[in-house]
Design an enzyme around this catalytic site. Structure first.
Site, mmCIF file in Angstrom:
data_model
loop_
_atom_site.group_PDB
_atom_site.id
_atom_site.type_symbol
_atom_site.label_atom_id
_atom_site.label_comp_id
_atom_site.label_asym_id
_atom_site.label_seq_id
_atom_site.Cartn_x
_atom_site.Cartn_y
_atom_site.Cartn_z
ATOM 1 N N SER A 75 0.842 -1.207 0.000
ATOM 2 C CA SER A 75 0.000 0.000 0.000
ATOM 3 C C SER A 75 0.875 1.254 0.000
ATOM 4 O O SER A 75 1.910 1.304 0.658
ATOM 5 C CB SER A 75 -0.949 0.010 1.197
ATOM 6 O OG SER A 75 -0.336 -0.541 2.326
ATOM 7 N N ALA A 97 4.131 -2.474 3.973
ATOM 8 C CA ALA A 97 4.241 -1.497 5.061
ATOM 9 C C ALA A 97 4.270 -2.297 6.351
ATOM 10 O O ALA A 97 3.561 -3.298 6.475
ATOM 11 C CB ALA A 97 3.043 -0.564 5.045
ATOM 12 N N HIS A 123 -5.352 -9.917 1.475
ATOM 13 C CA HIS A 123 -4.846 -10.248 2.813
ATOM 14 C C HIS A 123 -5.769 -11.224 3.534
ATOM 15 O O HIS A 123 -6.965 -11.296 3.234
ATOM 16 C CB HIS A 123 -4.767 -8.966 3.668
ATOM 17 C CG HIS A 123 -3.951 -7.876 3.077
ATOM 18 N ND1 HIS A 123 -4.444 -7.006 2.136
ATOM 19 C CD2 HIS A 123 -2.657 -7.513 3.288
ATOM 20 C CE1 HIS A 123 -3.483 -6.144 1.780
ATOM 21 N NE2 HIS A 123 -2.394 -6.435 2.460
ATOM 22 N N ASN A 146 5.615 3.131 11.061
ATOM 23 C CA ASN A 146 5.245 3.607 12.409
ATOM 24 C C ASN A 146 5.928 2.759 13.470
ATOM 25 O O ASN A 146 6.290 1.613 13.213
ATOM 26 C CB ASN A 146 3.723 3.485 12.589
ATOM 27 C CG ASN A 146 3.256 2.057 12.368
ATOM 28 O OD1 ASN A 146 3.126 1.597 11.228
ATOM 29 N ND2 ASN A 146 3.031 1.340 13.455
ATOM 30 N N TYR A 173 -6.932 -10.784 6.453
ATOM 31 C CA TYR A 173 -7.960 -10.030 7.204
ATOM 32 C C TYR A 173 -9.175 -9.655 6.359
ATOM 33 O O TYR A 173 -10.187 -9.219 6.883
ATOM 34 C CB TYR A 173 -7.361 -8.797 7.910
ATOM 35 C CG TYR A 173 -6.736 -7.750 6.997
ATOM 36 C CD1 TYR A 173 -7.510 -6.920 6.185
ATOM 37 C CD2 TYR A 173 -5.357 -7.590 6.974
ATOM 38 C CE1 TYR A 173 -6.938 -5.967 5.367
ATOM 39 C CE2 TYR A 173 -4.762 -6.636 6.163
ATOM 40 C CZ TYR A 173 -5.556 -5.825 5.362
ATOM 41 O OH TYR A 173 -4.978 -4.892 4.553
ATOM 42 N N GLU A 174 -9.071 -9.837 5.042
ATOM 43 C CA GLU A 174 -10.250 -9.622 4.185
ATOM 44 C C GLU A 174 -11.095 -10.885 4.115
ATOM 45 O O GLU A 174 -12.169 -10.887 3.518
ATOM 46 C CB GLU A 174 -9.815 -9.242 2.768
ATOM 47 C CG GLU A 174 -9.061 -7.936 2.685
ATOM 48 C CD GLU A 174 -8.381 -7.781 1.329
ATOM 49 O OE1 GLU A 174 -9.088 -7.707 0.319
ATOM 50 O OE2 GLU A 174 -7.130 -7.778 1.294
ATOM 51 N N HIS A 215 -6.793 -0.481 -2.824
ATOM 52 C CA HIS A 215 -5.936 -1.540 -3.373
ATOM 53 C C HIS A 215 -6.333 -1.715 -4.828
ATOM 54 O O HIS A 215 -7.330 -2.361 -5.145
ATOM 55 C CB HIS A 215 -6.108 -2.850 -2.598
ATOM 56 C CG HIS A 215 -5.414 -2.847 -1.273
ATOM 57 N ND1 HIS A 215 -4.106 -3.223 -1.125
ATOM 58 C CD2 HIS A 215 -5.848 -2.476 -0.050
ATOM 59 C CE1 HIS A 215 -3.759 -3.095 0.143
ATOM 60 N NE2 HIS A 215 -4.794 -2.647 0.825
ATOM 61 N N HIS A 219 -4.173 4.457 10.822
ATOM 62 C CA HIS A 219 -4.007 3.906 9.472
ATOM 63 C C HIS A 219 -3.598 5.015 8.497
ATOM 64 O O HIS A 219 -2.767 4.812 7.618
ATOM 65 C CB HIS A 219 -5.309 3.236 9.027
ATOM 66 C CG HIS A 219 -5.243 2.673 7.641
ATOM 67 N ND1 HIS A 219 -4.365 1.672 7.293
ATOM 68 C CD2 HIS A 219 -5.922 2.990 6.507
ATOM 69 C CE1 HIS A 219 -4.515 1.396 5.999
ATOM 70 N NE2 HIS A 219 -5.449 2.184 5.511
ATOM 71 N N MET A 260 1.055 -7.547 7.981
ATOM 72 C CA MET A 260 -0.062 -8.453 7.709
ATOM 73 C C MET A 260 -0.006 -9.090 6.315
ATOM 74 O O MET A 260 -1.036 -9.511 5.779
ATOM 75 C CB MET A 260 -1.380 -7.690 7.884
ATOM 76 C CG MET A 260 -1.503 -7.014 9.250
ATOM 77 S SD MET A 260 -2.923 -5.931 9.344
ATOM 78 C CE MET A 260 -2.566 -5.008 10.855
ATOM 79 N N SER A 261 1.191 -9.147 5.715
ATOM 80 C CA SER A 261 1.265 -9.679 4.339
ATOM 81 C C SER A 261 2.613 -10.357 4.098
ATOM 82 O O SER A 261 3.309 -10.712 5.042
ATOM 83 C CB SER A 261 1.085 -8.529 3.334
ATOM 84 O OG SER A 261 2.193 -7.659 3.376
HETATM 85 N N1 HPA Z 1 1.340 -3.508 12.756
HETATM 86 C C1 HPA Z 1 0.956 -4.393 11.822
HETATM 87 N N2 HPA Z 1 0.927 -4.095 10.527
HETATM 88 C C2 HPA Z 1 1.330 -2.865 10.155
HETATM 89 C C3 HPA Z 1 1.740 -1.905 11.087
HETATM 90 C C4 HPA Z 1 1.750 -2.246 12.475
HETATM 91 O O1 HPA Z 1 2.108 -1.448 13.370
HETATM 92 N N3 HPA Z 1 2.074 -0.786 10.378
HETATM 93 C C5 HPA Z 1 1.871 -1.075 9.063
HETATM 94 N N4 HPA Z 1 1.417 -2.342 8.919
#
Ligand code: HPA
Length: 265
Positions: A25, A108, A78, A225, A80-81, A56, A237, A201-202
């Site tokens: 992303s 990310a 992902h 982050n 989570y979808e 996406h 987010h 998450m990927s």
């Molecule tokens: N945690 C999990 N997935 C992420 C994060 C996070 O802090 N930042 C970007 N993707």
């Protein structure tokens, strides 16, 4: 044709990509560096799952980067979808069908190692699969995972990065979690204790799938982050997406020189 998992529109048959790149992303604009490009929406490729998450894009781009033919997946799906691990790795099987031998996976990620800095990149040296899901369930393939992320390609990327004055590439372990919620501070401490440097998450199911198909893998995480609890600030987010966009330029410069060089190694 009958046995193929994916059916591509016929006009794409002229392309013979050597490298497959998956853009995380905020990185979608990298496709603009390609020349001689053709693109196809995931929706037009029979057999490929398409994201229903906004932002996406879901486009496969075939073109040239520094004279080398490349396929770029702009957007991924992902867990989570609601997709299975096998579905989240479908693009890698499509790359394999295109006879691609090297895949570059970008994402990310949140920082777990407090020595790392947001806005910078981490080369993935290894991973922790904490989802207990595998793209190989049902296959089953007892593959070796001693070196999921190609050592030779990592060394090449590090020396390319060292030549770029602005670049500062970290290297570390990526932990794959289900999401979609971010971690709690206790979970971030646990991840650190387990040996993770970043969390996301990927990417891991794609890396496992690629190794199972004998492909070489490179993984790069944009550290967007600090993980929960490392700063006292809540995660957003929007911030993750914004930092990703700003950090993109540096990665693009690195990829423009390093990706074409991968075919020589
Ligand atoms: N945690 C999990 N997935 C992420 C994060 C996070 O802090 N930042 C970007 N993707």
């Amino acid at each position: 044709m009958g046995d193929l998992e994916f059916h591509l529109p016929e006009n794409l048959g002229d392309h013979a990509p050597k490298i497959g790149l998956v853009l995380g992303s905020g990185l979608g604009s990298f496709v603009n560096t390609l020349t001689d490009t053709e693109q196809v929406a995931y929706a037009e490729i029979k057999g490929l799952p398409k994201s229903n998450v906004e932002g996406h894009a879901g486009q496969l781009h075939l073109g040239k980067l520094g004279g080398v033919e490349i396929a770029i997946a702009q957007g991924r799906v992902h867990l989570y979808e609601g997709w299975t691990a096998k579905e989240t790795a479908a693009m890698i099987r499509l790359f394999h069908q295109l006879e691609i031998k090297t895949v570059v996976l970008t994402n990310a990620a949140g920082i777990v190692n407090a020595n790392f800095k947001p806005g910078r990149w981490m080369l993935i040296s290894d991973h922790l699969n904490l989802t207990r899901q595998s793209p190989l369930t049902g296959v089953p393939a007892f593959i070796d995972q001693t070196e999921v992320y190609s050592h030779a390609l990592r060394e090449m990327l590090k020396s390319e990065a060292a030549e770029m004055a602005s670049s500062n590439l970290f290297e570390g372990v990526y932990a794959w979690v289900n999401g979609p919620e971010y971690e709690t501070p206790a979970e971030v401490r646990m991840l650190r204790g387990m040996g993770a440097d970043a969390v996301g998450m990927s990417t891991v199911p794609e890396a496992i799938q690629a190794r199972a198909l004998g492909m070489r893998v490179v993984g790069l995480s944009c550290l967007t982050n600090y993980g929960a609890g490392l700063t006292g600030q809540p995660l957003s987010h929007e911030e993750v997406v914004e930092v990703g966009k700003h950090a993109a330029g540096e990665l693009f410069t690195l990829l423009e020189s390093a990706v074409p060089a991968m075919v020589e190694i």
